[in-house]
Design a protein around this motif. Structure first.
Motif, mmCIF file in Angstrom:
data_model
loop_
_atom_site.group_PDB
_atom_site.id
_atom_site.type_symbol
_atom_site.label_atom_id
_atom_site.label_comp_id
_atom_site.label_asym_id
_atom_site.label_seq_id
_atom_site.Cartn_x
_atom_site.Cartn_y
_atom_site.Cartn_z
ATOM 1 N N LEU A 108 -86.884 -36.722 -3.585
ATOM 2 C CA LEU A 108 -87.827 -37.529 -4.246
ATOM 3 C C LEU A 108 -89.083 -36.815 -3.980
ATOM 4 O O LEU A 108 -89.863 -36.806 -5.059
ATOM 5 N N SER A 109 -89.253 -36.473 -2.858
ATOM 6 C CA SER A 109 -90.728 -35.721 -2.622
ATOM 7 C C SER A 109 -90.782 -34.771 -3.199
ATOM 8 O O SER A 109 -91.825 -34.175 -3.992
ATOM 9 N N GLU A 110 -89.837 -33.796 -3.477
ATOM 10 C CA GLU A 110 -89.717 -32.519 -4.217
ATOM 11 C C GLU A 110 -90.002 -32.711 -5.529
ATOM 12 O O GLU A 110 -90.906 -32.079 -6.262
ATOM 13 N N LEU A 111 -89.419 -33.851 -6.073
ATOM 14 C CA LEU A 111 -89.500 -34.192 -7.636
ATOM 15 C C LEU A 111 -91.074 -34.666 -7.697
ATOM 16 O O LEU A 111 -91.711 -34.450 -8.724
ATOM 17 N N PHE A 112 -91.467 -35.262 -6.737
ATOM 18 C CA PHE A 112 -92.839 -35.931 -6.968
ATOM 19 C C PHE A 112 -94.110 -34.823 -6.997
ATOM 20 O O PHE A 112 -94.852 -34.815 -7.738
ATOM 21 N N ALA A 113 -93.608 -33.675 -6.167
ATOM 22 C CA ALA A 113 -94.460 -32.528 -6.113
ATOM 23 C C ALA A 113 -94.542 -31.904 -7.599
ATOM 24 O O ALA A 113 -95.407 -31.393 -7.988
ATOM 25 N N THR A 114 -93.152 -31.784 -8.146
ATOM 26 C CA THR A 114 -93.140 -31.040 -9.503
ATOM 27 C C THR A 114 -94.069 -31.943 -10.552
ATOM 28 O O THR A 114 -94.733 -31.460 -11.198
ATOM 29 N N GLN A 156 -98.437 -45.607 -4.612
ATOM 30 C CA GLN A 156 -97.524 -46.267 -3.830
ATOM 31 C C GLN A 156 -96.230 -45.606 -3.440
ATOM 32 O O GLN A 156 -95.662 -45.694 -2.475
ATOM 33 N N TRP A 157 -96.103 -44.872 -4.331
ATOM 34 C CA TRP A 157 -94.832 -43.942 -4.152
ATOM 35 C C TRP A 157 -95.115 -43.017 -3.078
ATOM 36 O O TRP A 157 -94.258 -42.649 -2.273
ATOM 37 N N GLN A 158 -96.336 -42.324 -3.171
ATOM 38 C CA GLN A 158 -96.482 -41.568 -1.937
ATOM 39 C C GLN A 158 -96.424 -42.326 -0.526
ATOM 40 O O GLN A 158 -95.672 -41.869 0.455
ATOM 41 N N ARG A 159 -96.930 -43.483 -0.624
ATOM 42 C CA ARG A 159 -96.743 -44.319 0.633
ATOM 43 C C ARG A 159 -95.292 -44.629 0.861
ATOM 44 O O ARG A 159 -94.753 -44.511 2.133
ATOM 45 N N PHE A 160 -94.417 -44.813 0.005
ATOM 46 C CA PHE A 160 -93.026 -45.049 0.200
ATOM 47 C C PHE A 160 -92.300 -43.800 0.816
ATOM 48 O O PHE A 160 -91.783 -43.789 1.649
ATOM 49 N N LEU A 161 -92.818 -42.761 0.043
ATOM 50 C CA LEU A 161 -92.210 -41.331 0.608
ATOM 51 C C LEU A 161 -92.602 -41.074 2.045
ATOM 52 O O LEU A 161 -91.893 -40.558 2.746
ATOM 53 N N PRO A 175 -75.680 -31.688 5.690
ATOM 54 C CA PRO A 175 -74.568 -32.924 5.440
ATOM 55 C C PRO A 175 -74.783 -34.084 6.469
ATOM 56 O O PRO A 175 -74.336 -35.051 6.082
ATOM 57 N N GLY A 176 -75.188 -33.630 7.590
ATOM 58 C CA GLY A 176 -75.260 -34.693 8.794
ATOM 59 C C GLY A 176 -76.532 -35.406 8.617
ATOM 60 O O GLY A 176 -76.749 -36.641 9.352
ATOM 61 N N MET A 177 -77.473 -34.950 7.739
ATOM 62 C CA MET A 177 -78.679 -35.859 7.607
ATOM 63 C C MET A 177 -78.458 -37.407 7.359
ATOM 64 O O MET A 177 -77.528 -37.535 6.557
ATOM 65 N N ARG A 178 -79.319 -38.158 7.488
ATOM 66 C CA ARG A 178 -79.277 -39.417 7.064
ATOM 67 C C ARG A 178 -79.643 -39.567 5.585
ATOM 68 O O ARG A 178 -80.429 -39.004 4.997
ATOM 69 N N ALA A 179 -78.727 -40.361 4.992
ATOM 70 C CA ALA A 179 -78.745 -40.171 3.453
ATOM 71 C C ALA A 179 -80.297 -40.591 2.994
ATOM 72 O O ALA A 179 -80.846 -39.857 2.220
ATOM 73 N N ASP A 180 -80.987 -41.839 3.582
ATOM 74 C CA ASP A 180 -82.163 -42.192 3.088
ATOM 75 C C ASP A 180 -83.319 -40.859 3.416
ATOM 76 O O ASP A 180 -84.172 -40.692 2.380
ATOM 77 N N ALA A 181 -82.983 -40.245 4.458
ATOM 78 C CA ALA A 181 -84.234 -38.965 4.731
ATOM 79 C C ALA A 181 -83.845 -38.065 3.825
ATOM 80 O O ALA A 181 -84.736 -37.485 3.153
ATOM 81 N N ALA A 182 -82.396 -37.702 3.248
ATOM 82 C CA ALA A 182 -82.262 -36.613 2.665
ATOM 83 C C ALA A 182 -82.557 -36.907 0.920
ATOM 84 O O ALA A 182 -83.330 -36.004 0.507
ATOM 85 N N VAL A 183 -82.571 -38.101 0.684
ATOM 86 C CA VAL A 183 -82.731 -38.708 -0.824
ATOM 87 C C VAL A 183 -84.372 -38.556 -0.946
ATOM 88 O O VAL A 183 -84.898 -38.150 -1.803
ATOM 89 N N ARG A 184 -85.109 -38.779 0.327
ATOM 90 C CA ARG A 184 -86.522 -38.875 0.118
ATOM 91 C C ARG A 184 -86.947 -37.518 0.043
ATOM 92 O O ARG A 184 -87.923 -37.398 -0.599
ATOM 93 N N ARG A 185 -86.253 -36.723 0.527
ATOM 94 C CA ARG A 185 -86.768 -35.242 0.634
ATOM 95 C C ARG A 185 -86.741 -34.769 -0.747
ATOM 96 O O ARG A 185 -87.564 -34.132 -1.317
#
Lengths: 253, 526
Positions: free
Chosen positions: B227-233, B352-357, B215-225
């Motif tokens: 999104l990274s998982e979804l990108f891997a799928t 570009q998505w990979q670069r962003f993540l 819960p204490g993670m920065r929101a942008d870091a958490a959401v990126r994680r």
């Protein structure tokens, strides 16, 4: 599980050959298959090279001391197992009479195997008795090898009438021609002009052939040593015809 | 079949020498060496492995045999003398116990080869005086040909295969192997070894999301994680989508795209608006690109159910529609979907998505919620979308037009995705129960949507089939019957909506959602 009883009041008509060969083909096709050699003579057990003996004899089975599961033997062929014969089967009538509900004892015995096997072939001894009544109650299909002669047809008629008179509405009777010798005009005439109760018979008939007789010497299903023979082909064709009818029987049941 | 015993042999051991030793000592008959190969199969998402099974196809000089084997004790569940490589799906196997089992386990998934091993095998038999086999022993060596064409030995072993009803014979052999040959049975490791050798890991793909966040993670870091998982799928399924191996690759790919879009839409204050806009546009394109083929896949997956719902006399006349759907699905796939996924627009998006993540997190982010703890952001957003679902649902009356239900369906999806992204932030039982309640409402809305889309599509198909000369009067009649079935289905699920929604909006459920997601004082960051 579909229980198929190879049955005829008469002996020497090709019951055991049918049970062994059709069961072998069923197992080859991927079905877990069990043959129960109910004939005290133990011909099916002999064909599979399995000793015609069960621990404690049929007495232990019918006295509920032993489950059918304990006496099953694997044959040398994948997916095909056997309940061997036992000489004590000759007294099965007497044993059954001592039971409560003697008419459905066999059915009770095979019930636990229902989820394990797709087909159970009962190789029955020739006769009509309390054992036969048990067989009729337990089986879904009565497969009746019939030699195309007048007397055989008369026996088939008797069997039909017996089933119709008894409480065996669940039972499908399928006769088939066995040991057909096309050199004989009577055989030809009966096989080619089937009617009445014979309309249910498969189109394929089993010829009278020395390869089938050799099963006693080879002690193996026909298909394993005479795959290209006419008789082996006939069993295969007949199984092709029968299988969908048996499966339909299961769905209906 | 009975459970075998496995005895490991040394790598340097010669199988032939063992054969002589055992045949002489234990009085066994043996055959000449048999060379064959065994290939292991599973679905992309390891459905057989998850059920504790492995599917093995053994190919030798006497033909092929396919077996479904229990991994724990190596007993054979079902087997058939076929080569499973000839069957893309379990449904194309001959009618058998094996087919029934596989159909149940695999559903719509195709079988993929995992690894192939070369096998050298001697079979030794213990026979009785009648010539009946009482037990079998197999001396086996397994090796794998690697990428460079080199053969690498995996294992040499002795396998004792007992036969039903001949336990004593097997026990006797076991005893002698231990006493006279100092052999000790081990658990079978062959499948695991073979997978490792092929660089595969069992169960490494699952379509369900399991992202561990604090819960204490920065929101942008958490959401990126997330999104990274979804990108891997997406990337994991891409090759299967392009090759059209089975419909589930596209399904999982599409769900990952939709989840990504949903995350970008619902969590917009976590990332800078300009970046978001570009990616939202590109992912929307990817979503629409995959839509047509998925609709046709759904039609085909449900075809048998539909066929059986129309009167028996008309069923066979519906087959031209199935053929048409296959044709159309194939055409859409080969002309649109596959080329676009091989094309530059998709490639650029991925780069570009990979670069962003991968980019480092901004020290002083411009987006409002970026640096906030994800626990707060999740609470707040989920609560907002939940309120929206309640409001939209309550506004629906029996006379509401279809698009209103579709909107509600989309809102429910957004809610579901948020709950799944942030699952790990909530008590497991509470969140699972809430998802279950939501799912019930979603099922109703999904069925409504499917029927509505399919009714609309059916009319178009009829016209197209007529143009292609595949439309006969009989097929027309069958399709009319199907239309009637779909319409009655549509009415039925529509009629069920009110009661479903009432359940979802019940006081108990409101309390459940409130307890989980209601923003507390300090959490109110709106």
């Amino acid at each position: 599980m579909i229980t198929v009883a190879c049955y005829n009041i008469k002996g020497g008509v090709g019951k055991t050959a049918a049970a062994v060969n059709l069961a072998y083909l069923a197992a080859q096709g991927g079905a877990n298959t069990l043959v129960w050699d109910l004939d005290p003579q133990g011909a099916a057990s002999f064909y599979f090279r399995i000793k015609p003996r069960i621990k404690g004899g049929s007495f232990s089975l019918f006295q509920r001391k032993r489950q059918l599961d304990d006496v099953i033997k694997a044959t040398d062929y994948p997916r095909l197992d056997l309940v061997p014969a036992d000489f004590s089967y000759r007294n099965m009538d007497l044993l059954l009479e001592q039971q409560r509900k003697p008419g459905t004892r066999l059915k009770k015995l095979i019930k636990p195997l229902r989820s394990e096997y797709h087909f159970l072939f009962l190789d029955c001894a020739p006769s009509i008795s309390l054992v036969s009544e048990n067989i009729f109650a337990a089986a879904d299909v009565l497969l009746v090898p019939t030699i195309p002669t007048t007397l055989s047809l008369r026996t088939l008629k008797q069997l039909h009438d017996f089933c119709a008179a008894g409480d065996y509405a669940h039972l499908t009777v399928i006769p088939f021609f066995s040991m057909v010798d096309r050199r004989k005009s009577l055989h030809r005439e009966i096989v080619d002009n089937r009617g009445g109760i014979l309309e249910a018979a498969p189109r394929t008939y089993i010829p009278y052939a020395s390869e089938v007789e050799q099963m006693g010497m080879r002690r193996a299903p026909l298909d394993t040593y005479a795959h290209a023979s006419w008789a082996a082909r006939a069993y295969r064709d007949m199984w092709q015809e029968l299988q969908p009818r048996l499966l339909a029987r299961r769905r209906a049941g | 079949m009975q459970k075998p015993s496995i005895y490991p042999l040394l790598r340097a051991d010669k199988l032939d020498r063992w054969r002589h030793r055992l045949s002489n000592d234990l009085k066994l008959d043996s055959d000449a060496a048999q060379r064959c190969e065994v290939t292991y199969y599973d679905s992309f998402d390891w459905r057989l492995y998850a059920a504790g099974k492995s599917l093995q196809c053994l190919r030798g000089p006497h033909g092929a045999e396919t077996r479904l084997v229990d991994i724990s004790d190596q007993s054979v569940t079902a087997s058939l003398a076929v080569d499973v490589a000839d069957a893309r799906f379990a449904s194309s196997l001959p009618d058998s116990a094996l087919r029934a089992r596989l159909e149940r386990l695999l559903e719509m998934r195709t079988l993929l080869p995992l690894v192939t091993l070369k096998v050298v095998r001697y079979c030794l038999r213990q026979e009785d005086a009648e010539g009946k086999t009482r037990a079998r022993l197999y001396l086996e060596s397994f090796s794998r040909v690697d990428g460079t064409g080199k053969r690498r030995l995996l294992q040499k072993r002795l396998r004792l295969q007992p036969l039903r009803g001949y336990q004593k014979a097997a026990d006797g052999l076991r005893r002698k192997l231990a006493q006279r040959h100092q052999l000790e049975a081990i658990d079978d490791q062959l499948f695991a070894q073979a997978l490792t050798a092929a660089g595969k890991q069992a169960g490494d793909y699952s379509s369900s999301l399991a992202i561990d966040l604090q819960p204490g993670m920065r929101a942008d870091a958490a959401v990126r994680r997330v999104l990274s998982e979804l990108f891997a799928t997406m990337k994991a399924n891409e090759a299967g989508v392009i090759a059209d191996l089975d419909s589930e690759f596209l399904h999982d790919f599409r769900v990952a795209v939709r989840r990504t879009r949903s995350a970008l839409g619902e969590l917009k204050r976590v990332f800078p608006p300009a970046t978001l806009q570009r990616f939202r546009r590109e992912f929307a394109w990817l979503g629409s690109l995959t839509g047509n083929v998925r609709d046709l896949d759904v039609y085909l997956l449900k075809f048998d159910i539909y066929k059986n719902a129309i009167p028996a006399g008309l069923r066979e006349d519906l087959e031209p529609l199935r053929a048409f759907l296959h044709y159309k699905q194939h055409a859409e796939h080969t002309q649109q979907l596959a080329p676009q996924l091989r094309g530059s627009r998709y490639r650029k998006l991925k780069q570009q998505w990979q670069r962003f993540l991968d980019a480092p997190l901004a020290k002083r982010p411009t987006a409002r919620d970026a640096a906030k703890p994800v626990g707060l952001v999740a609470h707040h957003r989920t609560w907002r979308v939940y309120k929206r679902v309640l409001k939209e649902g309550a506004a629906i009356t029996p006379d509401s037009p279809h698009p209103e239900l579709h909107e509600l369906r989309k809102s429910c999806k957004r809610l579901r995705y948020l709950m799944e992204f942030f699952q790990s932030l909530y008590p497991p039982r509470g969140i699972r129960a809430a998802i279950k309640e939501l799912k019930q409402l979603q099922d109703n809305l999904g069925d409504f949507q499917d029927a509505d889309v399919q009714i609309g599509a059916l009319k178009g198909f009829a016209m197209e089939m007529r143009r292609r000369g595949e439309y006969t009067a009989a097929t027309g009649k069958a399709m009319d019957a199907l239309l009637a079935v779909l319409e009655s289905r549509l009415h039925r699920v529509r009629a069920e909506f009110e009661s479903r929604f009432e359940l979802f909006a019940s006081d108990t459920n409101r309390a459940r959602f409130k307890h989980l997601f209601h923003p507390r004082e300090e959490a109110d960051i709106a």
